[in-house]
Design a protein around this motif. Structure first.
Motif, PDB file in Angstrom:
ATOM      1  N   ILE A   5       0.848  -1.183   0.000  1.00 34.07           N
ATOM      2  CA  ILE A   5       0.000   0.000   0.000  1.00 34.07           C
ATOM      3  C   ILE A   5       0.890   1.241   0.000  1.00 34.07           C
ATOM      4  CG2 ILE A   5      -1.775   1.282   1.250  1.00 34.07           C
ATOM      5  CD1 ILE A   5      -2.593  -1.399   2.540  1.00 34.07           C
ATOM      6  N   ALA A   6       0.660   2.156  -0.942  1.00 32.47           N
ATOM      7  CA  ALA A   6       1.436   3.395  -1.014  1.00 32.47           C
ATOM      8  C   ALA A   6       0.474   4.574  -1.078  1.00 32.47           C
ATOM      9  CB  ALA A   6       2.352   3.381  -2.233  1.00 32.47           C
ATOM     10  N   ASP A   7       0.397   5.341   0.029  1.00 33.27           N
ATOM     11  CA  ASP A   7      -0.510   6.487   0.122  1.00 33.27           C
ATOM     12  C   ASP A   7       0.052   7.414   1.196  1.00 33.27           C
ATOM     13  OD1 ASP A   7      -2.831   8.199   0.852  1.00 33.27           O
ATOM     14  OD2 ASP A   7      -3.935   6.853  -0.479  1.00 33.27           O
ATOM     15  N   ASP A   8       0.030   8.707   0.948  1.00 30.93           N
ATOM     16  CA  ASP A   8       0.621   9.635   1.917  1.00 30.93           C
ATOM     17  C   ASP A   8      -0.297   9.933   3.099  1.00 30.93           C
ATOM     18  OD1 ASP A   8      -1.174  11.104   0.363  1.00 30.93           O
ATOM     19  OD2 ASP A   8      -0.033  12.960   0.554  1.00 30.93           O
ATOM     20  N   GLU A   9      -1.533   9.419   3.063  1.00 36.85           N
ATOM     21  CA  GLU A   9      -2.465   9.654   4.165  1.00 36.85           C
ATOM     22  C   GLU A   9      -2.559   8.402   5.042  1.00 36.85           C
ATOM     23  OE1 GLU A   9      -6.195  10.772   2.532  1.00 36.85           O
ATOM     24  OE2 GLU A   9      -5.406  12.530   1.482  1.00 36.85           O
ATOM     25  N   PRO A  10      -2.139   8.489   6.311  1.00 37.19           N
ATOM     26  CA  PRO A  10      -2.188   7.317   7.198  1.00 37.19           C
ATOM     27  C   PRO A  10      -3.586   6.704   7.306  1.00 37.19           C
ATOM     28  CG  PRO A  10      -0.872   9.053   8.199  1.00 37.19           C
ATOM     29  CD  PRO A  10      -1.522   9.657   6.989  1.00 37.19           C
ATOM     30  N   LEU A  11      -4.623   7.545   7.353  1.00 38.76           N
ATOM     31  CA  LEU A  11      -5.982   7.014   7.465  1.00 38.76           C
ATOM     32  C   LEU A  11      -6.376   6.247   6.203  1.00 38.76           C
ATOM     33  CD1 LEU A  11      -7.911   9.934   9.232  1.00 38.76           C
ATOM     34  CD2 LEU A  11      -7.168   7.743  10.204  1.00 38.76           C
ATOM     35  N   ALA A  12      -5.936   6.738   5.051  1.00 39.70           N
ATOM     36  CA  ALA A  12      -6.242   6.034   3.800  1.00 39.70           C
ATOM     37  C   ALA A  12      -5.537   4.683   3.761  1.00 39.70           C
ATOM     38  CB  ALA A  12      -5.815   6.893   2.606  1.00 39.70           C
ATOM     39  N   ARG A  13      -4.271   4.629   4.228  1.00 35.95           N
ATOM     40  CA  ARG A  13      -3.555   3.354   4.265  1.00 35.95           C
ATOM     41  C   ARG A  13      -4.246   2.382   5.206  1.00 35.95           C
ATOM     42  NH1 ARG A  13       0.955   6.838   4.774  1.00 35.95           N
ATOM     43  NH2 ARG A  13       1.408   6.100   6.894  1.00 35.95           N
ATOM     44  N   ALA A  14      -4.688   2.890   6.354  1.00 36.14           N
ATOM     45  CA  ALA A  14      -5.362   2.023   7.320  1.00 36.14           C
ATOM     46  C   ALA A  14      -6.687   1.503   6.754  1.00 36.14           C
ATOM     47  CB  ALA A  14      -5.607   2.781   8.624  1.00 36.14           C
ATOM     48  N   ARG A  15      -7.399   2.362   6.028  1.00 37.45           N
ATOM     49  CA  ARG A  15      -8.681   1.929   5.446  1.00 37.45           C
ATOM     50  C   ARG A  15      -8.456   0.843   4.400  1.00 37.45           C
ATOM     51  NH1 ARG A  15     -13.903   2.856   4.261  1.00 37.45           N
ATOM     52  NH2 ARG A  15     -14.558   2.725   2.083  1.00 37.45           N
ATOM     53  N   LEU A  16      -7.457   1.025   3.542  1.00 41.45           N
ATOM     54  CA  LEU A  16      -7.181   0.016   2.521  1.00 41.45           C
ATOM     55  C   LEU A  16      -6.785  -1.314   3.153  1.00 41.45           C
ATOM     56  CD1 LEU A  16      -5.267   2.100  -0.171  1.00 41.45           C
ATOM     57  CD2 LEU A  16      -7.536   1.065  -0.397  1.00 41.45           C
ATOM     58  N   GLY A  34       4.373   5.825   2.785  1.00 48.68           N
ATOM     59  CA  GLY A  34       3.709   7.109   2.631  1.00 48.68           C
ATOM     60  C   GLY A  34       4.230   8.006   1.534  1.00 48.68           C
ATOM     61  N   ASP A  35       5.161   7.551   0.720  1.00 49.74           N
ATOM     62  CA  ASP A  35       5.630   8.382  -0.398  1.00 49.74           C
ATOM     63  C   ASP A  35       6.185   7.500  -1.507  1.00 49.74           C
ATOM     64  OD1 ASP A  35       8.731   8.244  -0.187  1.00 49.74           O
ATOM     65  OD2 ASP A  35       8.119   8.774   1.846  1.00 49.74           O
ATOM     66  N   GLY A  36       6.389   8.110  -2.680  1.00 49.66           N
ATOM     67  CA  GLY A  36       6.800   7.355  -3.847  1.00 49.66           C
ATOM     68  C   GLY A  36       8.183   6.747  -3.736  1.00 49.66           C
ATOM     69  N   ILE A  55      -1.943   8.731  -6.148  1.00 47.57           N
ATOM     70  CA  ILE A  55      -1.295   9.533  -7.186  1.00 47.57           C
ATOM     71  C   ILE A  55      -0.541  10.715  -6.594  1.00 47.57           C
ATOM     72  CG2 ILE A  55      -1.749  11.118  -9.111  1.00 47.57           C
ATOM     73  CD1 ILE A  55      -3.694   9.136 -10.217  1.00 47.57           C
ATOM     74  N   ASN A  56      -1.199  11.540  -5.809  1.00 48.36           N
ATOM     75  CA  ASN A  56      -0.530  12.699  -5.223  1.00 48.36           C
ATOM     76  C   ASN A  56       0.194  12.296  -3.949  1.00 48.36           C
ATOM     77  OD1 ASN A  56      -1.384  14.344  -7.240  1.00 48.36           O
ATOM     78  ND2 ASN A  56      -2.970  15.393  -6.064  1.00 48.36           N
ATOM     79  N   MET A  57       1.526  12.161  -4.057  1.00 49.62           N
ATOM     80  CA  MET A  57       2.353  11.791  -2.910  1.00 49.62           C
ATOM     81  C   MET A  57       3.632  12.614  -2.937  1.00 49.62           C
ATOM     82  SD  MET A  57       2.142   7.630  -2.699  1.00 49.62           S
ATOM     83  CE  MET A  57       2.923   7.405  -4.313  1.00 49.62           C
ATOM     84  N   PRO A  58       4.290  12.779  -1.778  1.00 48.37           N
ATOM     85  CA  PRO A  58       5.590  13.459  -1.769  1.00 48.37           C
ATOM     86  C   PRO A  58       6.616  12.665  -2.576  1.00 48.37           C
ATOM     87  CG  PRO A  58       4.686  13.267   0.463  1.00 48.37           C
ATOM     88  CD  PRO A  58       3.843  12.412  -0.430  1.00 48.37           C
ATOM     89  N   GLY A  59       7.607  13.376  -3.125  1.00 46.44           N
ATOM     90  CA  GLY A  59       8.628  12.699  -3.918  1.00 46.44           C
ATOM     91  C   GLY A  59       8.037  12.263  -5.239  1.00 46.44           C
ATOM     92  N   LEU A  60       8.229  11.002  -5.593  1.00 49.57           N
ATOM     93  CA  LEU A  60       7.650  10.476  -6.826  1.00 49.57           C
ATOM     94  C   LEU A  60       6.133  10.407  -6.703  1.00 49.57           C
ATOM     95  CD1 LEU A  60      10.016   7.447  -7.603  1.00 49.57           C
ATOM     96  CD2 LEU A  60       9.939   9.629  -8.807  1.00 49.57           C
ATOM     97  N   ASP A  61       5.418  10.998  -7.652  1.00 51.41           N
ATOM     98  CA  ASP A  61       3.962  10.825  -7.648  1.00 51.41           C
ATOM     99  C   ASP A  61       3.632   9.438  -8.212  1.00 51.41           C
ATOM    100  OD1 ASP A  61       3.085  11.076 -10.671  1.00 51.41           O
ATOM    101  OD2 ASP A  61       4.562  12.654 -10.331  1.00 51.41           O
ATOM    102  N   THR A  64       4.316   8.781 -12.047  1.00 49.64           N
ATOM    103  CA  THR A  64       5.750   8.674 -12.347  1.00 49.64           C
ATOM    104  C   THR A  64       6.306   7.360 -11.828  1.00 49.64           C
ATOM    105  OG1 THR A  64       5.987  11.073 -12.235  1.00 49.64           O
ATOM    106  CG2 THR A  64       7.996   9.772 -12.059  1.00 49.64           C
ATOM    107  N   LEU A  65       5.903   6.995 -10.631  1.00 48.07           N
ATOM    108  CA  LEU A  65       6.365   5.731 -10.058  1.00 48.07           C
ATOM    109  C   LEU A  65       5.953   4.556 -10.935  1.00 48.07           C
ATOM    110  CD1 LEU A  65       7.524   3.923  -7.840  1.00 48.07           C
ATOM    111  CD2 LEU A  65       5.365   4.167  -6.611  1.00 48.07           C
ATOM    112  N   ALA A  66       4.699   4.520 -11.357  1.00 56.60           N
ATOM    113  CA  ALA A  66       4.225   3.412 -12.192  1.00 56.60           C
ATOM    114  C   ALA A  66       4.985   3.351 -13.512  1.00 56.60           C
ATOM    115  CB  ALA A  66       2.726   3.552 -12.446  1.00 56.60           C
TER     116      ALA A  66
END
Length: 234
Positions: A5-16, A34-36, A55-61, A64-66
């Motif tokens: 799981i890659a997401d900059d929001e802790p709550l979003a990561r926990a939900r997934l 939490g970042d690319g 998609i919107n994350m610090p560093g690599l979005d 770009t990562l994909a």
């Protein structure tokens, strides 16, 4: 199926993570970042089957990562985002699915199943190295290898579970697996997917950052152009 799981929001990561538990599928969470840049490192280290990617994350979005993921070790990608306007680009990059937040259980279950079907359809040929460990002959999948180091008359295999001794030379291994190993130095080979980046020291020497180990082997001047080219392509 191993899921990162890659997401900059802790709550979003926990939900997934919670939704994955409810999917009714045999899944294992390989990590949550939490970042690319952290995602790229985690992919090299854990080799997940599926990447749930914001998609919107610090560093690599996420897009770009994909685009930097390539080769046999590329995980299946499902984008999980609040933005609709990247869907076409995501599917052009081979994404399995494009889920809008808040992600619903039914849609995530469908995406996981679709990723599983894709994985089942992929041809998989596992290569093995055979060596000795405490006097016994054992084998290790090449996918598990972090690097191979020449030491005296043996080659030491650093892998995710420890070490192994081989009697073949680095040259023999390089010739046997030309697409699965790249030379960093006369005494070091690594699988290309383990390469994360390069670090230049004050004295001009260049070290390679590898996923799955703190070891940073030196890259020779002769091999540096090929390593840099590979990193640009990945």
């Amino acid at each position: 199926m191993r899921v990162l799981i890659a997401d900059d929001e802790p709550l979003a990561r926990a939900r997934l993570a919670a939704l994955l538990d409810e999917c009714g599928e045999a899944v294992e969470i390989a990590g949550s970042v939490g970042d690319g840049d952290a995602a790229l490192a985690a992919i090299a280290e854990t080799q997940p089957d599926l990447l749930l990617l914001d998609i919107n994350m610090p560093g690599l979005d996420g897009v770009t990562l994909a685009s930097r993921l390539a080769g046999k070790e590329r995980p299946q990608v499902v984008f999980c985002t609040a933005y609709e306007n990247h869907a076409l680009q995501a599917f052009e990059l081979g994404a399995v699915d494009y889920l809008l937040k808040p992600v619903r259980l039914e849609r995530l279950r469908e995406a996981v199943q679709r990723a599983r079907q894709r994985l089942a359809a992929l041809p998989r040929e596992t290569s093995y190295l055979f060596g000795r460990l405490r006097g016994e002959q054992v084998r290790i999948a090449l996918d598990e290898v972090v690097c191979l180091l020449a030491e005296e008359k043996y080659v030491v295999v650093q892998h995710r579970g420890g070490q192994l001794l081989l009697e073949e030379s680095l040259r023999q291994l390089e010739e046997a697996y030309p697409d699965q190993l790249i030379r960093l130095h006369r005494n070091c080979l690594v699988p290309p997917q383990r390469l994360l980046g390069l670090k230049t020291l004050g004295d001009g020497r260049v070290l390679a950052r590898l996923g799955g180990t703190e070891l940073m082997p030196e890259v020779s001047r002769r091999n540096l152009p090929a390593v840099r080219k590979l990193l640009r392509m990945s």
